[in-house]
Design a protein around this motif. Structure first.
Motif, PDB file in Angstrom:
ATOM      1  N   GLN A  16       0.800  -1.224   0.000  1.00 22.57           N
ATOM      2  CA  GLN A  16       0.000   0.000   0.000  1.00 22.57           C
ATOM      3  C   GLN A  16       0.834   1.276   0.000  1.00 22.57           C
ATOM      4  O   GLN A  16       0.352   2.325  -0.376  1.00 22.57           O
ATOM      5  CB  GLN A  16      -0.956  -0.019   1.198  1.00 22.57           C
TER       6      GLN A  16
ATOM      7  N   HIS B 285      -9.059  -9.545  12.011  1.00 22.40           N
ATOM      8  CA  HIS B 285     -10.113  -8.553  11.737  1.00 22.40           C
ATOM      9  C   HIS B 285     -11.374  -9.008  12.455  1.00 22.40           C
ATOM     10  O   HIS B 285     -11.951 -10.041  12.123  1.00 22.40           O
ATOM     11  CB  HIS B 285     -10.362  -8.487  10.231  1.00 22.40           C
TER      12      HIS B 285
ATOM     13  N   TRP C 183      -6.196  -1.312  -1.804  1.00 21.40           N
ATOM     14  CA  TRP C 183      -6.567  -2.584  -2.441  1.00 21.40           C
ATOM     15  C   TRP C 183      -7.543  -2.375  -3.602  1.00 21.40           C
ATOM     16  O   TRP C 183      -7.319  -1.483  -4.414  1.00 21.40           O
ATOM     17  CB  TRP C 183      -7.100  -3.563  -1.373  1.00 21.40           C
TER      18      TRP C 183
ATOM     19  N   HIS D 255       1.000  -9.362   4.534  1.00 17.19           N
ATOM     20  CA  HIS D 255      -0.155  -8.459   4.571  1.00 17.19           C
ATOM     21  C   HIS D 255      -0.772  -8.437   3.164  1.00 17.19           C
ATOM     22  O   HIS D 255      -0.519  -7.547   2.361  1.00 17.19           O
ATOM     23  CB  HIS D 255       0.264  -7.058   5.022  1.00 17.19           C
ATOM     24  N   PHE D 256      -1.553  -9.447   2.863  1.00 18.88           N
ATOM     25  CA  PHE D 256      -2.363  -9.585   1.639  1.00 18.88           C
ATOM     26  C   PHE D 256      -1.579  -9.838   0.354  1.00 18.88           C
ATOM     27  O   PHE D 256      -2.158 -10.308  -0.609  1.00 18.88           O
ATOM     28  CB  PHE D 256      -3.254  -8.347   1.399  1.00 18.88           C
TER      29      PHE D 256
ATOM     30  N   ASN E  14      -1.574 -10.801   8.412  1.00 22.91           N
ATOM     31  CA  ASN E  14      -2.640  -9.829   8.616  1.00 22.91           C
ATOM     32  C   ASN E  14      -3.970 -10.385   8.104  1.00 22.91           C
ATOM     33  O   ASN E  14      -4.070 -10.815   6.952  1.00 22.91           O
ATOM     34  CB  ASN E  14      -2.324  -8.542   7.849  1.00 22.91           C
TER      35      ASN E  14
ATOM     36  N   GLU F 289      -5.085  -2.209  14.099  1.00 22.82           N
ATOM     37  CA  GLU F 289      -5.643  -1.245  13.126  1.00 22.82           C
ATOM     38  C   GLU F 289      -6.971  -0.722  13.636  1.00 22.82           C
ATOM     39  O   GLU F 289      -7.749  -1.461  14.248  1.00 22.82           O
ATOM     40  CB  GLU F 289      -5.912  -1.898  11.756  1.00 22.82           C
TER      41      GLU F 289
ATOM     42  N   ASN G 170      -7.860  -5.863  14.582  1.00 23.91           N
ATOM     43  CA  ASN G 170      -8.206  -4.737  13.726  1.00 23.91           C
ATOM     44  C   ASN G 170      -9.706  -4.532  13.861  1.00 23.91           C
ATOM     45  O   ASN G 170     -10.485  -5.445  13.595  1.00 23.91           O
ATOM     46  CB  ASN G 170      -7.882  -5.040  12.256  1.00 23.91           C
TER      47      ASN G 170
HETATM   48  C1  FCB Z   1      -7.815  -3.595   6.615  1.00 24.31           C
HETATM   49  C2  FCB Z   1      -6.476  -3.914   5.975  1.00 24.31           C
HETATM   50  C3  FCB Z   1      -5.632  -2.699   5.699  1.00 24.31           C
HETATM   51  C4  FCB Z   1      -6.460  -1.542   5.202  1.00 24.31           C
HETATM   52  C5  FCB Z   1      -7.643  -1.294   6.088  1.00 24.31           C
HETATM   53  C6  FCB Z   1      -8.490  -0.120   5.693  1.00 24.31           C
HETATM   54  O1  FCB Z   1      -8.700  -4.648   6.386  1.00 24.31           O
HETATM   55  O2  FCB Z   1      -5.740  -4.769   6.813  1.00 24.31           O
HETATM   56  O3  FCB Z   1      -4.614  -3.064   4.805  1.00 24.31           O
HETATM   57  O4  FCB Z   1      -6.850  -1.773   3.880  1.00 24.31           O
HETATM   58  O5  FCB Z   1      -8.437  -2.454   6.119  1.00 24.31           O
END
Ligand code: FCB
Length: 441
Positions: A22, A216, A384, A115-116, A159, A338, A276
Motif C-alpha cells: 500500500q 479482523h 486494495w 499483509h495480503f 494480517n 488497526e 483490527n
Molecule cells: C484492513 C487492511 C488494511 C487496510 C484497512 C483499511 O482490512 O488490513 O490493509 O486496507 O483495512
C-alpha cells in the motif's frame, strides 16, 4: 471548566499501521500488481507513497514529530524472495535501514510478515490453496527474521487471514483464480498452519520475540429481532469471520460453517492478540446471496457513515471487540493493530478517533490488558480494490506530486500520543460535536 483526561497506562504503544504494497510503490512482482493491471482496482498502486524510493524517511519523521512511539509496517515477500530460489539481499538491507530509521526516531517497530500480497510465483502455484504454501512461507519467515531480528522483537505473522480468504474467494474483490466458500476455508486453514510454523520458527531464532497475528474482528447484530433467520445468518457469518481462525488457535481445531479443520500444531501459538476493528455489521437473511450462505450485511439507516459508506462510526464496537478478545483468550495481551476511517476532508475522523480511544480507555479501566493502538493509517495509501477512492491517512497524499498535507486529525492524534491520553480540551478543540457524549454532565 475543569479539565478531565482519560489517561492510559505507562508504556502504552501509540502508533500508526501501514502495509508494504500500500505504501512502497512499484511492487511489480506480486499478485496485486497483476490484478491492478487487469483492471480490477480503482486505479493502480504505481508509486504509492514512494517508500521504496525513500520517502519513508519523511513519513517516519512525521510519525515521530506526532508523538508516536511505535509503527507497524509489513515487508514485501515478493521483493525479498523474487523467485523460489533467490533472495534479494539488497531488499533485506533496505528493510534493515527502515527499521533502524524507526529505532533512531524512538519508534518501536512491529513487523507484519504477510499483509495480503503474495509473490507472483507463489500465486501462480496456487498460493494458500495448497498445504505446500506452509513450508514456503516458513522458509521466507526464517530468512527475513534472521535479517531483521536486530531491530525487531514484535512480530505479526499474517494480517487478517479471514479478510484475505473471504474478500478473495467469496466476494471476488481480491485476486484469486477460484471462488467458493469451501476453498476460502481451506485457504484460511493453510494460513493457520503457516502462522503456526512461523510462530515456532521465530521463537527458535529469537527466544524473546513476541509473536501474534492481526485478526479482523466484526461485531455483528441481527437486523430484525424476532426473525429467527436473521439470528441464524448472524451466527453463520459471525462464526465464519470472527471465530474460525481464533478457534483454531485456542483449540487446534478450526471450526467453520462448512466443517472442521484439524490443525493441532496451531494450539496456543500467540503471545498477544492483534485486533483490527473498524465497524459493526447488521446482518440479515438474503435469498440473493447463495455464495455467502444467504447472509447479508449492512449498516443501520441512521449510521454516522464514512465517505464511501465503507465504515460506520460505531465506537462501542471497539469495546465489544476487546471484550470478545478477553473472553476468548483470558490474560493474553491485546494490541489494537488497526482502527481508522476513510475521510478525505477529515470531517468525521476526529470524532471517530476520540470516541474509539475513549471506548478503548473504558476497556483498559476494566483492567483488560490492552497494550497499544495503531491507527490506520499514517498517510493516504493504496486501498486494495478500492484503490485511491478511500483516504485513510492522518496525512493526505497527492499521488501525482507526492505532496503530503496534514489533516486536523494528525494534530489531534499527536496531542493524544504526547499526553498518553485524551483530554476534554482536545475534544472541545477537534470534535466539539461529541463533547457531551464523552464528558456528559
Ligand atoms: C484492513 C487492511 C488494511 C487496510 C484497512 C483499511 O482490512 O488490513 O490493509 O486496507 O483495512
Amino acid at each position: 471548566m475543569p479539565q478531565a483526561t482519560y489517561h492510559f497506562p505507562r508504556g502504552f504503544l501509540w502508533g500508526t499501521a501501514t502495509a508494504a504494497h500500500q505504501v512502497e510503490g512499484n511492487n511489480t512482482n506480486n499478485q496485486w500488481w497483476k490484478w491492478e493491471q487487469e483492471g480490477h482496482t480503482k486505479g493502480t498502486s504505481g508509486l504509492a507513497c514512494d517508500w521504496w524510493g525513500g520517502r519513508w524517511r519523511e513519513d517516519f519523521d512525521r510519525a515521530a514529530e506526532g508523538g508516536q512511539n511505535a509503527h507497524r509496517l509489513s515487508v514485501e515477500w515478493s521483493r525479498i524472495q523474487p523467485t523460489p530460489d533467490t533472495w534479494d539481499e539488497d531488499a533485506l538491507e533496505r528493510y534493515r535501514n527502515m527499521l533502524r530509521g524507526l529505532r533512531e526516531r524512538g519508534l518501536t517497530p512491529m513487523v507484519t510478515l504477510h499483509h495480503f500480497s503474495d509473490p507472483l510465483w507463489f500465486f501462480e502455484m496456487g498460493s494458500w490453496e495448497l498445504e505446500d504454501a506452509v513450508p514456503l512461507f516458513e522458509k521466507f519467515v526464517r530468512k527475513t527474521v534472521e535479517a531483521l531480528k536486530e531491530y525487531c522483537t514484535l512480530w505479526c505473522t499474517i494480517n487478517e487471514p479471514n479478510v484475505y480468504a473471504l474478500s478473495g474467494y467469496v466476494s471476488g474483490a481480491f485476486p484469486t483464480k477460484q471462488r467458493g466458500i469451501r476453498i476460502a476455508m481451506r485457504v484460511m486453514a493453510n494460513m493457520l498452519r503457516g502462522h503456526a510454523a512461523a510462530y515456532r520458527a521465530i521463537h527458535q531464532i529469537q527466544p524473546e520475540a513476541r509473536v501474534g497475528y492481526a485478526h479482523h474482528h466484526r461485531p455483528m447484530v441481527a437486523k430484525r429481532s424476532g426473525f429467527p433467520l436473521d439470528a441464524l445468518m448472524r451466527k453463520i457469518r459471525y462464526e465464519g469471520i470472527n471465530m474460525a481462525f481464533p478457534s483454531g488457535i485456542s483449540t487446534g481445531v478450526m471450526k467453520t460453517p462448512v466443517g472442521k479443520f484439524l490443525v493441532p500444531e496451531a494450539k496456543g501459538t500467540q503471545d498477544y492478540l492483534g485486533v483490527n476493528y473498524y465497524s459493526v455489521d447488521t446482518v440479515s437473511f438474503h435469498i440473493g446471496k447463495p455464495n455467502e450462505l444467504f447472509t447479508y450485511s449492512e449498516f443501520p439507516a441512521d449510521a454516522d457513515l464514512s465517505d464511501n459508506g465503507f465504515i460506520a462510526n460505531i465506537p462501542t464496537g471497539i469495546f465489544d471487540t476487546i471484550k470478545w478478545a478477553v473472553r476468548t483468550y483470558p490474560n493474553l495481551p491485546i494490541i489494537i493493530t488497526e482502527n481508522g476511517v476513510e475521510d478525505a476532508d477529515d470531517h468525521l475522523r476526529p470524532r471517530y478517533i476520540a470516541q474509539h480511544i475513549h471506548q478503548m480507555w473504558r476497556a483498559v479501566n476494566f483492567n483488560w490488558p490492552v497494550k497499544g493502538y495503531f491507527h490506520w493509517s499514517l498517510v493516504d495509501n493504496f486501498e486494495w480494490e478500492r484503490g485511491w477512492s478511500q483516504r485513510f491517512g492522518l496525512w493526505g497524499l497527492d499521488v501525482e506530486t507526492q505532496k503530503r498535507t496534514k489533516r486536523p486529525s494528525a494534530d489531534l492524534y499527536a496531542e493524544i500520543c504526547k499526553e498518553n491520553g485524551l483530554s476534554s480540551e482536545m475534544v472541545l478543540k477537534y470534535c466539539p460535536e461529541v463533547f457531551d457524549k464523552l464528558f456528559p454532565v
